[in-house]
Design a protein around this motif. Structure first.
Motif, PDB file in Angstrom:
ATOM      1  N   GLN A 124       0.870  -1.177   0.000  1.00  0.00           N
ATOM      2  CA  GLN A 124       0.000   0.000   0.000  1.00  0.00           C
ATOM      3  C   GLN A 124       0.901   1.219   0.000  1.00  0.00           C
ATOM      4  O   GLN A 124       1.837   1.317   0.775  1.00  0.00           O
ATOM      5  CB  GLN A 124      -0.894   0.007   1.241  1.00  0.00           C
ATOM      6  N   GLN A 166       1.390   5.469  -2.003  1.00  0.00           N
ATOM      7  CA  GLN A 166       0.991   6.450  -2.985  1.00  0.00           C
ATOM      8  C   GLN A 166       2.142   6.683  -3.947  1.00  0.00           C
ATOM      9  O   GLN A 166       3.317   6.539  -3.596  1.00  0.00           O
ATOM     10  CB  GLN A 166       0.640   7.769  -2.304  1.00  0.00           C
ATOM     11  N   SER A 167       1.788   7.045  -5.135  1.00  0.00           N
ATOM     12  CA  SER A 167       2.804   7.332  -6.138  1.00  0.00           C
ATOM     13  C   SER A 167       3.474   8.653  -5.813  1.00  0.00           C
ATOM     14  O   SER A 167       2.844   9.629  -5.408  1.00  0.00           O
ATOM     15  CB  SER A 167       2.146   7.387  -7.522  1.00  0.00           C
ATOM     16  N   ARG A 168       4.773   8.714  -6.001  1.00  0.00           N
ATOM     17  CA  ARG A 168       5.513   9.959  -5.725  1.00  0.00           C
ATOM     18  C   ARG A 168       5.570  10.870  -6.939  1.00  0.00           C
ATOM     19  O   ARG A 168       6.095  11.968  -6.857  1.00  0.00           O
ATOM     20  CB  ARG A 168       6.913   9.618  -5.279  1.00  0.00           C
TER      21      ARG A 168
END
Length: 107
Positions: free
Chosen positions: A101, A103-105
């Motif tokens: 899990q 988030q995309s950076r």
């Protein structure tokens, strides 16, 4: 004198002899121009003294460690632990999946 103290003193003497032989070899074979450095500097004897002292500490420590480890008694009978297998053949292994899990950076 206790046996352990006598053992320690003997190993220090052996370490000293080994250190003198080692430093004499360093100077005799002129490793990294050590002989030239010692003979051309006024305090070259200090370097020789330091080499002998520190190599005495090194060789005496190793000699004492070898002597102490060789004093180990044979336990007799079975040696080792319980012989429990800590790995399983590939056919019996179970793969654990863990969902990632995050988030995309990238913006």
């Amino acid at each position: 004198m206790p046996k352990l103290i006598r053992l320690y003193i003997v190993n220090i003497a052996i370490g000293f002899v080994l250190a003198v032989i080692f430093v004499a070899g360093l100077i005799a074979f002129d490793i990294v121009q050590l002989r030239h450095l010692i003979t051309s500097v006024a305090g070259g004897w200090v370097a020789v003294l330091m080499l002998i002292v520190f190599h005495t500490v090194l060789f005496a420590g190793v000699q004492f460690a070898i002597a102490v480890m060789s004093m180990a008694e044979d336990g007799g009978g079975k040696s080792g632990g319980r012989r429990v297998r800590i790995w399983k053949p590939a056919a019996q292994r179970q793969v654990a999946t863990v969902p990632a899990q995050g988030q995309s950076r990238r913006n």
